[in-house]
Structure formats: C-alpha cells, structure tokens
Write a protein that holds these residues in place. Structure first.
Motif, mmCIF file in Angstrom:
data_model
loop_
_atom_site.group_PDB
_atom_site.id
_atom_site.type_symbol
_atom_site.label_atom_id
_atom_site.label_comp_id
_atom_site.label_asym_id
_atom_site.label_seq_id
_atom_site.Cartn_x
_atom_site.Cartn_y
_atom_site.Cartn_z
ATOM 1 N N THR A 47 0.653 -1.320 -0.172
ATOM 2 C CA THR A 47 -0.226 -0.226 -0.040
ATOM 3 C C THR A 47 1.301 1.528 0.252
ATOM 4 O O THR A 47 1.826 1.242 0.881
ATOM 5 C CB THR A 47 -0.967 0.162 1.006
ATOM 6 O OG1 THR A 47 -0.029 0.069 2.458
ATOM 7 C CG2 THR A 47 -1.625 -1.216 0.828
ATOM 8 N N GLU A 137 -9.117 2.175 1.256
ATOM 9 C CA GLU A 137 -9.299 3.127 2.001
ATOM 10 C C GLU A 137 -8.266 4.039 2.877
ATOM 11 O O GLU A 137 -7.019 3.305 2.807
ATOM 12 C CB GLU A 137 -10.044 2.612 3.967
ATOM 13 C CG GLU A 137 -11.010 1.166 3.063
ATOM 14 C CD GLU A 137 -12.549 2.638 2.932
ATOM 15 O OE1 GLU A 137 -12.316 2.998 3.331
ATOM 16 O OE2 GLU A 137 -13.856 1.609 2.781
ATOM 17 N N THR A 140 -6.010 3.341 5.745
ATOM 18 C CA THR A 140 -4.997 2.473 5.482
ATOM 19 C C THR A 140 -3.975 2.485 5.470
ATOM 20 O O THR A 140 -3.186 3.882 4.633
ATOM 21 C CB THR A 140 -4.959 1.321 3.880
ATOM 22 O OG1 THR A 140 -6.557 0.322 3.390
ATOM 23 C CG2 THR A 140 -4.467 0.037 4.258
ATOM 24 N N VAL A 149 -4.355 -6.592 2.890
ATOM 25 C CA VAL A 149 -5.202 -5.754 2.951
ATOM 26 C C VAL A 149 -6.515 -6.349 2.282
ATOM 27 O O VAL A 149 -7.051 -6.414 3.081
ATOM 28 C CB VAL A 149 -4.798 -4.316 2.434
ATOM 29 C CG1 VAL A 149 -5.851 -3.298 2.128
ATOM 30 C CG2 VAL A 149 -3.506 -4.523 3.028
#
Length: 446
Positions: A47, A137, A140, A149
């Motif tokens: 991420t 999101e 996150t 995730v």
C-alpha cells in the motif's frame, strides 16, 4: 491438472495442512508437482499513500506523485486521473512480475525517474476495473502487503496424472480422492433434470442430431436454451477459472469451461441461429476438406477426423475445438449445448496430426464417463439459466446408437493380499472401495 484449494473446498471439507494433503495425494498415486501461492506475485505490491501530486514538466497527461510506502517515500510517474493527494493505492515495486508476464523495472518516463507503479485491479490480475488506479480505504496504513489488505489467500496445486487416471481430470474426481483420504463425503453440486420451460415447443420440433459414425461417437446429447443474454460472468465464476489459469471470455463459454473442470466432461456451446437447418450431423471429414477453428487457423483435414456439422457445413472439430462460424457472440440469444462421448483413439489421433492439444481433447483422448454426458449438460444448462437469464426448450436430445457397457472388474481377495503383501479381509477391501465410490457388485469365496 491444476486446482485451487478454494474451489476444491466447494466439494469436500479439507481438514489437513496443504503439505500433508500433497503428500497423501502423492502416496495415493496422484503425484503432486507443485504447490504454489496463487497470489505470490503480489509479494512486492504494497500500500502507498500519495503525499503530493504535481504536473510532469514535459507531459501534459502525466503527474509526479510522491508516495509514502511506509519505510520511505518514492517518486512515481502516473497517468491516471483518479489519483488524489492523501489517497491510498496499491504500489508495485521494481521486480514485480505481473500476471501478463511483464516485470516492473525502475524507469525514466519523459526525463523523470519513476521508482514504482500505482496499479489498477486489472493490472494486479484481479479482473476488475482497468479505467483507473484501484482506490483503497484512506485509513489504510502505507507499507502493508496488498494481499493482506485485500485478504487474498489461495493455494494452487498441480498434479501430474498418468493417462489411466482420467477420472481425476476434474475437481470432483480429485475431491473423491481427498474424501477417501480424510474419510469425508463428497458434496456434489446440485443438478436439476427438469429444466423445461412452457414454450409450447419440444426440442424435436426445432433440432435433430444424426450420427453417421456410431463407433466414433457412441453418444451425443443436446439441450437448447433461448432468451440468453451474453455478457461478463459473475466474479465468483471468473475467479474459479482464473485460479487455474483459464481466461474468462463470457458467461456462456465460461460456464462450459467451469463444468468441464468441475465434472471432467467437455462441453461446447453453439449459436443455434448460426447452425444451418438447426441440426447437427456427426460425420468424418472429407478428403481435402478444410476448416477454420476458433483460433482463426485453417486446418487441413483427413478422412479419419471426426467433425460436427450443421445441415450444410462443418462447425466444430469434434472433441478438439469449435469453429469461428458458430461461436457464441455478444448478439447470441439461442444456445445449443453439446455434451458427447467421442472415441478416445480418434480424438488423440486428430489432436496429434493437427498439433492441437486443448483441455477438451486432453480429456476425450483419455476417456470421459459416457454416463456423465447428460448430467454435465443439465448442470451447464441450469447455470446458464441462472446467470444468463435463459430458458430451456422442452425435451433433451440424447442419441445413443452404441451403448458402452459398464465394466465389472473381478477382484480376488487372495490375489490382492498376495500382490500387496497384506492381509485385508473382505470387509476391509469393501470399505476402501466404497470410500472412493466404487460399488461392490457381488462376492464369492475367493
């Protein structure tokens, strides 16, 4: 034969660890070649939170993004319009091997170094939206593996089957073995025999099947569905096919592939409106005859090759591949489902001569269950009615010019124990046979 554990669990409960299951399958005669993480390629995708965005100095449609990936911030050149400051997205790092075979490397895009890539669902092999970067999101945290995730976890097992184990060229066949190993019961998919709609017409009023070579085609069954709406398959169906490396095409074709992998029975769906005279003739090819298969290649045929024809022309190379002239298209509304048993030797010779090995020919040339044709066809028809809005015409075509008798295999308790070096009693042998759904016909003193 590949299968994913997530798909296999639809048919049998799995209590053991994957490594123990692989060992047990190998000891049962199904040698496991590999056990892989289906989403292993995502190990280098994490991420990333976009800290800042500014225009690329030499490209109007590109942006320079500073992306926080947890331990550090990297610069990425991105052309997507849906990226925003503060947003969190999947970030692929150099070395990522994408499902399409590309490997991401550090690069210079219009004079600016790019040290990663913000990804769409499609690029990650998740078969989702490819019009923009995949948003996560905003809450996150950066630097988390994307598989964690998205809760992506699945194991793919590949088995090297010997030619005599064609029964395991299906998820249900493997489930039967696993059930025997774990003393479980196979959960067979629900199949409805009564699919007929009140149309006022019977299938015999619409179509027919003529088999000119019963030795090469002992059984040919068919069902007709109308009011079909061809479109993308639901995600669960796409995911099943993608898990074993099959590319989703549309809901109708995907269902035939799904049922083939589930049951081991290859199927083919024709656009009925493209079949001249709405009928099927099963014959051998004529000397010098040619045929254009679905891969858009013209094949030169020989008289020993089995063909599926309509009233005027060939429409499929039996058991191997369909033709361009009757394939399912976006405009198709009426589907003719084929489910047949073809002579294994004939299919093997055809596939070898044409150098055309397919999932269908692989199964036919090793022998499918001639008693499973109608069951698989009804399973596919029910799924098409459910997922494509189709309705079934009354009746079923089931031409059986040559009945293939079921074999009875004599099994001597004395010889079995002598060859295996065991001391099994009759009840022991019966229990083991019944665990793989092998019925005992009768017994004698031997």
């Amino acid at each position: 034969m590949k299968f994913s554990l997530s798909w296999l669990k639809e048919y049998v409960t799995i209590d053991t660890e994957v490594s123990d299951l692989a060992d047990a399958l190998t000891m049962a005669g199904l040698e496991v070649d590999s056990v892989t993480d289906r989403y292993g390629y995502l190990d280098t995708v994490i991420t990333g939170r976009v800290v800042s965005i500014k225009p690329h100095p030499d490209a109007d449609r590109l942006q320079l993004c500073d992306v926080d990936i947890g331990e550090r911030t990297i610069s990425i050149v991105c052309g997507a319009t849906n990226v925003k400051e503060g947003g969190v997205y999947p970030c692929a790092l150099p070395g990522t091997l994408f499902p399409d075979g590309r490997t991401l490397e550090k690069g210079v895009i219009r004079g600016i170094e790019s040290k990663g890539m913000l990804c769409s669902e499609f690029e990650l092999g998740l078969d989702g939206d490819q019009s923009g970067i995949m948003p996560l999101e905003d809450s996150t945290a950066p630097g988390i593996p994307i598989a964690k995730v998205l809760e992506l976890s699945d194991t793919v097992v590949e088995i090297d089957l010997t030619p005599n184990r064609s029964d395991c060229l299906s998820l249900i066949g493997i489930a039967r073995e696993v059930a025997a190993i774990q003393n479980k019961i196979v959960k067979y998919p629900e199949v409805f025999d009564d699919l007929d709609s009140n149309t006022g017409k019977h299938i015999s009023d619409i179509s027919s099947v003529t088999i000119e070579v019963p030795d090469l085609c002992p059984r040919y069954a068919a069902k007709i569905l109308y009011n079909i709406k061809v479109g993308p398959s639901p995600q669960w169906l796409k995911d099943c096919l993608l898990s074993i490396g099959l590319r989703p095409i549309n809901n109708i074709v995907d269902i035939t592939n799904f049922v083939m992998m589930e049951s081991g029975q290859p199927l083919h769906a024709f656009d009925l409106e493209q079949l001249a005279e709405n009928r099927i003739i099963v014959r051998t090819a004529k000397q010098g005859e040619t045929f254009v298969t679905l891969d858009n290649k013209e094949r030169k045929l020989t008289p020993d090759m089995l063909m599926i024809c309509d009233g005027k022309k060939p429409v499929a190379l039996a058991g191997v591949m369909g033709g361009l002239n009757s394939e399912i298209e976006d405009t198709t509304t009426t589907v003719f489902i084929e489910s047949a048993y073809f002579n294994p030797v004939c299919i093997r010779k055809t596939a070898k001569k044409l150098s055309l090995n397919t999932d269908s020919s692989h199964r036919f040339e090793r022998g499918v269950d001639p008693e499973g044709t109608v069951n698989a066809m009804n399973r596919a028809a029910w799924l098409m009615m459910d997922l494509a809005g189709g309705k079934a015409v009354s009746g079923t075509i089931d031409e059986r010019p040559k009945i293939i008798p079921q074999k009875t295999i004599p099994l001597s308790i004395k010889d079995t124990n002598r060859l295996l070096g065991t001391n099994f009693a009759l009840d022991d042998i019966k229990k083991y046979l019944e665990s793989i759904e092998f019925p005992a016909a009768k017994k004698d003193d031997d």
